[in-house]
Structures are given as C-alpha cells and as structure tokens.
Enzyme design. Structure first.
Site, PDB file in Angstrom:
ATOM      1  CE  LYS A  54      -3.773  -2.515   2.128  1.00 28.42           C
ATOM      2  NZ  LYS A  54      -4.434  -2.985   3.342  1.00 28.42           N
ATOM      3  CD  GLN A  98      -3.314  -4.528   6.578  1.00 21.55           C
ATOM      4  OE1 GLN A  98      -3.178  -3.578   5.817  1.00 21.55           O
ATOM      5  NE2 GLN A  98      -4.073  -5.571   6.266  1.00 21.55           N
ATOM      6  CG  ASP A 121      -9.502  -0.052   4.866  1.00 22.69           C
ATOM      7  OD1 ASP A 121      -9.347  -0.325   3.665  1.00 22.69           O
ATOM      8  OD2 ASP A 121      -8.859  -0.598   5.784  1.00 22.69           O
TER       9      ASP A 121
END
Ligand code: NAP
Length: 301
Positions: A54, A98, A121
């Site tokens: 990412k 994460q 997200d």
C-alpha cells in the site's frame, strides 16, 4: 466459446494513470499532496506485506505515504492516542489501520475512532451508513474495485439480476448495497447468498452477474453459472506451492469449468486483487479533495 477474461491488472493501471493526473493537478493548483498513513500493530507477515504494498503504491503515484509500526504489545489506549493525532494531521488525508489487530485491542473501538472523513477503508459505521442510504463517500475498497471491473468491462449493471455469494461486512454486504442503489452504476436486482441459503445453484444459475466471495476454493463451478453471465471471483485461497516455490492462489470459482459457460470472468490472481489497492488510492485522493471542499458527498467523482 471460452469467456472473455476481465483483466484486473490492466483496469487498475488505467485508473492509476487517471489518479496520477489528478494528483499532479492537486499539487499544481492547490499545493496539496494526498497522504495516506498506514498503521500496523505487530509483525504478522501477511499484514507487513499488505502495508508495504500500500505504501509503495502511494509513492509510485506521487502521493505521500506515512507508516506507523507499533509493537504487538501496544495498548489500545496508545493506539487510540495515535489515531487521534492522525485525525488532526493536515498532511494525512487517509488513515488505514491494518487488520487483524492483536486480540487485546478492540477493532471496533479503533475503527470507530478514525475520523469518518479520513476513513479510506470505508469500514467506519458512519461510512457504512452513508453507503446504505446512497450517499457513499468512501466505498470499501474491494467492493469498489468490483464495481469498477464491471463498469469498465462493459457489463451492464442497470436492471441486471445480480447474485452475491457471501455476506461479509467487507465484501458481500457492501457490494450488494452498492449495486442496488438507485443510480446509473447500480439499479440491479440483488440477491445475497450465504451458508444457510437452501439451494445455492438455483440462485447462481439465474444471475446475469455472479459475484463470489465465499472464501472456499470451487464454491462455484461451471454448472452453477448462467450461460453468458459475468462472473467476478473475489476469493483468494492458497493451495500448495507453484514450481517456483511461490504460494499457488486460486479463487472461489472453479475457473476452468466456469470459463466454458460464462461470458466474462475475472481470473485469480489478476482480477479483483489489483483493484483493491487501487481503490484505496482513489479513496485517499478523494479524502484530500474532501479536505479542500473540492468534493462533496453524493457526487461520485
Ligand atoms: P468471510 O468473512 O469468510 O465471508 C464468507 C462469506 O461466504 C460468509 O458470508 C459465508 O456465509 C459465505 N459462504 C461461505 N461458504 C459458502 C457456501 N458454500 N455457500 C454460500 N455461502 C458461503 O470472507 P470475506 O472476507 O468476505 O472474503 C471472501 C473471499 O474473498 C476470501 O477468499 C478472501 O480472501 C477474499 N478477499 C479478497 C480480497 C481481494 O482484494 N482480492 C479482499 C477481501 C477478501 P455465512 O455468513 O453464513 O458464514
């Protein structure tokens, strides 16, 4: 005739080219560089490789990438303090924690602490709620990638019978919600299937668009597919190793039998996978525009 392959790598690259231009314009005209901060707690090898990918993808597009790596024993309080700090930062437009987090930390409390306008997200309940009522800001990345694959492969969503296999909060439910919205990239008639669905094949066989996110290899085979349907295989299952020693990946759809029946199909790897990070980048650019008032909810640009 074998199905047309929907190439996720090519479509992702096309989107990234557009994003690169948008980022250059933001820099030139507004002096702003979209920034993403990834937060990793612990050293789970899969998580380490996901956040590395990412951050690298951000840098390749000319975005700022920040990374906070905390030890596995970090307290929830400390992590919440860091989130509060990132929420205030003018350089960080998107925050990604994460998952999974170590068991002593509540994922729910941490995800809810992220400023919904930095929640790239799309997992914050506020953003899930916005999605539900048709005012999405940050659609979750994998479902957003699926929608782009459908649109850019010329698959007609409007009026289509869509069957989604899987009802997780990160894939099944949000993609179903997105495709049912009353808008030009929605307007589908959507059915969601799960392990308590009585006759899975009876549903999948009538789908114009079949999206499979079950987490099991070969959950769907060719005989369960309507001839000519578009099949999107979200699954990623590691089944042994290849000759070169790498993990062998297969999806949730039996690709060989499915491609004989489907009209279009995404492969694994190279289908949905490359789209997920790309949509994270797109959400981060959107967050930077949101911070400048250049983008408003309800306007999906
Ligand atoms: P999940 O949380 O395990 O959910 C799986 C869903 O599928 C559940 O709702 C389950 O039903 C349903 N299901 C399982 N077996 C089924 C069957 N035989 N028939 C009907 N329904 C069935 O999985 P997820 O997080 O949504 O992920 C799904 C797959 O996508 C996984 O392989 C994951 O690795 C992959 N994935 C890929 C990406 C990417 O970027 N490429 C991103 C996210 C996920 P119940 O609710 O009844 O248990």
């Amino acid at each position: 005739m074998a199905a047309e392959i929907i190439n996720g790598n090519e479509i992702a690259e096309e989107i990234r080219r557009n994003l690169r231009e948008e980022i250059d314009q933001l820099k030139t005209h507004y002096g702003i560089v979209p920034g993403l901060c990834t937060v990793l707690v612990g050293d789970n090898p899969a998580s380490v490789s996901y956040v590395t990918a990412k951050n690298r993808a951000c840098e390749e597009l000319g975005m700022r990438s920040f990374h906070r790596h905390l030890p596995a024993e970090t307290s929830e309080e400390h992590l919440l303090g860091l989130i509060a700090e990132l929420n205030q930062s003018g350089e960080v437009h998107g925050i990604l924690v994460q998952l999974p987090l170590p068991p002593h930390i509540s994922e729910k409390r941490v995800l809810e602490a992220i400023d919904p306008n930095k929640d790239v997200d799309g997992f914050h309940p506020v953003n899930m709620g916005r999605l539900l009522i048709g005012e999405e800001i940050f659609p979750p990345c994998t479902p957003a990638g699926i929608r782009e694959l459908l649109l850019r492969s010329g698959t007609r969503i409007d009026g289509a019978d869509v069957v989604v296999v899987g009802r997780s909060n990160i894939v099944g439910k949000p993609i179903a919600l997105m495709l049912v919205q009353k808008r030009s990239d929605g307007n589908a008639t959507v059915t969601i299937c799960h392990t308590k669905t009585r006759d899975l094949a009876a549903h999948t066989q009538r789908a114009d668009i079949l999206i499979v996110a079950a987490g099991h290899p070969r959950a769907v085979t060719g005989s369960m597919i309507k001839p000519g349907a578009t099949v999107v295989d979200v699954g990623v299952n590691r089944v042994g190793t290849t000759e070169s020693g790498k993990a062998k990946l297969v999806g949730d759809v039996d690709f060989e039998s499915a491609r004989q029946i489907a009209g279009k199909i995404t492969p694994v790897p190279g289908g949905v996978g490359p789209m997920t990070i790309t949509m994270l980048l797109a959400n981060t650019v959107k967050a930077a525009k949101l911070s400048l008032g250049l983008w408003t909810p309800g306007c999906n640009k």
